[in-house]
Design a protein around this motif. Structure first.
Motif, mmCIF file in Angstrom:
data_model
loop_
_atom_site.group_PDB
_atom_site.id
_atom_site.type_symbol
_atom_site.label_atom_id
_atom_site.label_comp_id
_atom_site.label_asym_id
_atom_site.label_seq_id
_atom_site.Cartn_x
_atom_site.Cartn_y
_atom_site.Cartn_z
ATOM 1 N N ARG A 46 -0.518 4.048 9.000
ATOM 2 C CA ARG A 46 0.396 2.904 8.851
ATOM 3 C C ARG A 46 0.482 2.553 7.380
ATOM 4 O O ARG A 46 -0.518 2.187 6.760
ATOM 5 C CB ARG A 46 -0.124 1.715 9.627
ATOM 6 C CG ARG A 46 -0.014 1.940 11.100
ATOM 7 C CD ARG A 46 -0.346 0.669 11.842
ATOM 8 N NE ARG A 46 0.050 0.828 13.223
ATOM 9 C CZ ARG A 46 1.248 0.532 13.687
ATOM 10 N NH1 ARG A 46 2.170 0.041 12.888
ATOM 11 N NH2 ARG A 46 1.522 0.702 14.947
ATOM 12 N N GLU A 47 1.667 2.687 6.832
ATOM 13 C CA GLU A 47 1.839 2.471 5.395
ATOM 14 C C GLU A 47 2.634 1.203 5.122
ATOM 15 O O GLU A 47 3.541 0.862 5.891
ATOM 16 C CB GLU A 47 2.575 3.671 4.792
ATOM 17 C CG GLU A 47 1.767 4.948 4.934
ATOM 18 C CD GLU A 47 2.366 6.102 4.156
ATOM 19 O OE1 GLU A 47 3.599 6.198 4.085
ATOM 20 O OE2 GLU A 47 1.577 6.898 3.620
ATOM 21 N N PRO A 48 2.316 0.518 4.030
ATOM 22 C CA PRO A 48 3.109 -0.667 3.680
ATOM 23 C C PRO A 48 4.527 -0.256 3.293
ATOM 24 O O PRO A 48 4.772 0.881 2.906
ATOM 25 C CB PRO A 48 2.354 -1.249 2.483
ATOM 26 C CG PRO A 48 1.587 -0.110 1.911
ATOM 27 C CD PRO A 48 1.267 0.807 3.052
ATOM 28 N N ILE A 88 -4.904 -2.219 11.433
ATOM 29 C CA ILE A 88 -4.002 -1.248 10.819
ATOM 30 C C ILE A 88 -4.381 0.201 11.147
ATOM 31 O O ILE A 88 -3.731 1.151 10.697
ATOM 32 C CB ILE A 88 -3.944 -1.500 9.299
ATOM 33 C CG1 ILE A 88 -2.612 -1.014 8.744
ATOM 34 C CG2 ILE A 88 -5.127 -0.887 8.580
ATOM 35 C CD1 ILE A 88 -2.352 -1.459 7.345
ATOM 36 N N THR A 132 4.973 -2.446 8.443
ATOM 37 C CA THR A 132 4.487 -1.094 8.149
ATOM 38 C C THR A 132 5.514 -0.057 8.594
ATOM 39 O O THR A 132 6.340 -0.312 9.469
ATOM 40 C CB THR A 132 3.186 -0.762 8.933
ATOM 41 O OG1 THR A 132 3.404 -0.999 10.325
ATOM 42 C CG2 THR A 132 2.016 -1.576 8.465
ATOM 43 N N ILE A 137 -1.725 -5.909 4.421
ATOM 44 C CA ILE A 137 -1.308 -4.535 4.755
ATOM 45 C C ILE A 137 -1.128 -3.702 3.487
ATOM 46 O O ILE A 137 -1.255 -2.479 3.521
ATOM 47 C CB ILE A 137 -0.010 -4.581 5.596
ATOM 48 C CG1 ILE A 137 -0.322 -5.050 7.020
ATOM 49 C CG2 ILE A 137 0.724 -3.244 5.593
ATOM 50 C CD1 ILE A 137 0.897 -5.407 7.847
ATOM 51 N N ARG A 158 -0.830 -1.210 -3.410
ATOM 52 C CA ARG A 158 -0.824 -0.317 -2.255
ATOM 53 C C ARG A 158 -2.004 0.657 -2.308
ATOM 54 O O ARG A 158 -2.397 1.228 -1.283
ATOM 55 C CB ARG A 158 0.492 0.458 -2.162
ATOM 56 C CG ARG A 158 0.678 1.479 -3.276
ATOM 57 C CD ARG A 158 1.884 2.366 -3.049
ATOM 58 N NE ARG A 158 1.801 3.059 -1.765
ATOM 59 C CZ ARG A 158 2.738 3.836 -1.277
ATOM 60 N NH1 ARG A 158 3.852 4.017 -1.950
ATOM 61 N NH2 ARG A 158 2.588 4.431 -0.128
#
Ligand code: NAD
Length: 518
Positions: free
Chosen positions: A159-161, A142, A493, A188, A81
């Motif tokens: 936008r976060e995984p 993203i 996400t 992502i 990440r």
């Protein structure tokens, strides 16, 4: 240009995918970057559908192995990440090139385990490859939003995984559907566990091998095998935040409920019954050719197969010409160069399809082409059914209500376009539909009034390319976020919204406490 790591990877020899060369080969698990032998005592026989010879034994992974996969994915997430999206884009660029270079090898595995023709198997890989190519645009896809919302104050979104996500995939597209899942999820910044169909996991194992060569690190992609126990594990494991399922109604509804109950995001693409509407003004040759291909291609084992036709008005007189086309199709092993359609996946599937054909006859439909009992030279033991056409079918018949998933075309009649639309809208499924007409106004009316998520106009199998999303509707989906495209990004996400105040000079309100909602 390929990265140095990628060039190095190309020159390394491929790891053996089977645990043993002796006796029957065994499919391995792929966990934490390694192909490993399962310690299970439960093995599933995988047979070539064209011959019924055993190809490999597929393990039902043990609880320990499943836990190892989930723990590895959770551990890998901590570092994956934190990589930049440009770094992950580079992996996808390398992966798409490797898939392109290995297309025939993957297609060969699909023909061996699944039975479709070589040309069709290449299409299976290509449609998945296109998702990898789309994932290469991840830095663009993203991006969040930004707005200056007040003086010196900005709101922006990130936008976060999600973390570890899982894919549970069906037998009919053994390359394309795993590729709907892990390239987007990984690009992502998520890590991933795929449980491919136990009926044909070979293509997915080759994809895992290519992911290693592309430099996707250990634990970022894991492949486990099995059936119900593996699925239950995925629905219950605390590390897994989201599940992408594609397959039958029975499994999909169960997984959607169990996964949702455990607080996971679940997207589930389910079964289908896709209708083609033939208008009297349609181009007859084009329409009949498209119909034959879309009904019988892949032996009818596509979720978007055009398995049901509604002949409007006099177009029912075209049926004899359709039968002539269907009769000419060559049924044989997918490895034969002249094959138009191969076998269905299993003996059980063949028996089920044949039973549904018989039920149509018993309930009063006309069997104008019967593919049961077909003898295929050199493949006498295969699960073959020839193209079959049932006409004068009524909506209450079982052959209309059930998804047949074999090379069987079910034909109904309607007096008008309105009657055809009413019939289709009453069917519980909403995966795909197509209209054949030369009138724009007719196509427009159909598009507006039809309650089906994917519509073709003179296009029999309107599966959108990955800049769009796969938008089956109603009974063909559980969950409300579609696969791939913008929807796919949303699914994998979560959005963080940040509101920041950076005053460049002291404001009047600086020393006061405000109790009002700002
Ligand atoms: P399936 O439901 O039998 O298998 C799909 C996955 O679910 C496999 O990984 C399997 O191991 C698992 N599974 C099967 N039964 C289960 C159970 N009882 N409990 C838990 N897990 C289970 O589907 P299939 O036969 O492999 O695929 C064909 C079906 O998939 C058709 O109905 C077709 O329409 C559908 N499909 C839909 C789409 C779509 O996008 N709508 C695409 C492809 C296929």
């Amino acid at each position: 240009a390929a990265s140095p790591a990628f060039k190095r990877a190309l020159s390394t020899s491929r790891p053996a995918l089977f645990a043993s060369q002796a006796a029957i080969p065994r499919t391995k698990l792929f966990i934490n970057g390694e192909f490993i032998d399962s310690k299970t005592d439960k093995w599933i026989e995988l047979r070539n559908p064209a011959t019924n010879e055993i190809v490999t034994m597929v393990p039902e992974a043990t609880q320990e192995e499943l836990n190892y996969a989930a723990d590895s994915a959770a551990e890998a997430f901590k570092t994956w990440r934190k990589t930049t999206v440009l770094h992950r884009q580079r992996k996808m660029l390398d992966l798409q090139l490797l898939i392109r270079d290995n297309m025939d090898r993957i297609a060969h595995s699909i023909v061996l385990e699944q039975g479709k023709t070589m040309a069709d198997a290449r299409g299976d890989v290509l449609r998945g490859l296109q998702v990898v190519e789309a994932a290469c645009a991840m830095p663009h896809m993203i991006m969040g939003d930004h707005l200056e919302v007040s003086t010196d104050m900005d709101t922006y979104t990130i936008r976060e995984p999600l973390g570890v996500v899982a894919g549970i995939t069906p037998f009919n597209f053994p390359a394309m559907i795993p590729l709907w899942v892990f390239p987007l999820a990984n690009a992502i910044g998520n890590t991933c566990i795929i449980k491919p169909s136990e009926k044909d996991p070979g293509a997915c194992m080759i994809l895992a091998e290519l992911a290693v060569k592309a430099g996707i690190p250990a634990g970022v992609l894991n492949i486990v095998h099995g059936a119900r126990d593996a699925v239950n594990f995925i629905c219950d494991n605390e590390h897994i935040k989201a599940i992408s399922f594609v397959g039958s109604d029975q499994a999909g509804k169960y997984i959607h409920e169990r996964g949702s109950r455990n607080g996971k995001r679940v997207q589930a693409n389910l079964a289908a019954k896709n209708h083609g509407v033939i208008m009297p003004d349609a181009d007859k040759n084009h329409t009949l050719n498209q119909l034959a291909g879309a009904a019988f291609g892949a032996a009818g084992q596509r979720c978007m197969a055009l398995s049901t036709v509604v002949f409007v008005g006099e177009t029912k007189n075209w049926i004899p010409e359709l039968v002539e086309r269907a009769k000419k199709l060559k049924v044989t092993s997918g490895f034969e160069a002249d094959a138009d359609l191969g076998p269905v996946i299993s003996k059980e599937s063949k028996a089920r399809v044949e039973r549904l054909i018989a039920s149509g006859v018993e309930e009063g439909a006309d069997l104008v082409l019967d593919g049961r009992g077909i003898k295929v030279q050199n493949y006498e033991n295969g699960n073959f059914i020839g193209p079959t056409i049932l006409t004068n079918v009524k909506p209450n018949m079982e052959c209309y209500r059930e998804e047949i998933f074999g090379p069987v075309l079910v034909c109904l009649n309607a007096d008008t376009l309105d009657d055809a639309i009413e019939l289709i809208n009453k069917n519980p499924y909403g995966n795909g539909t197509a209209i054949f007409t030369q009138k724009g106004a007719t196509a427009r009316k159909f598009t507006q009034e039809i309650d089906v998520g994917q519509v073709g106009i003179n296009v029999p199998i309107p599966v959108p390319l990955p800049m769009f999303s796969f938008t089956g509707s109603r009974g063909s989906i559980r969950g409300d976020v579609n696969f791939y495209g913008k929807a796919g990004i949303n699914f994998y996400t979560s959005t963080k919204s940040v509101t920041a105040l950076w005053r460049h000079q002291e404001a009047e309100d600086h020393h006061k406490v405000s109790m009002d909602m700002p």
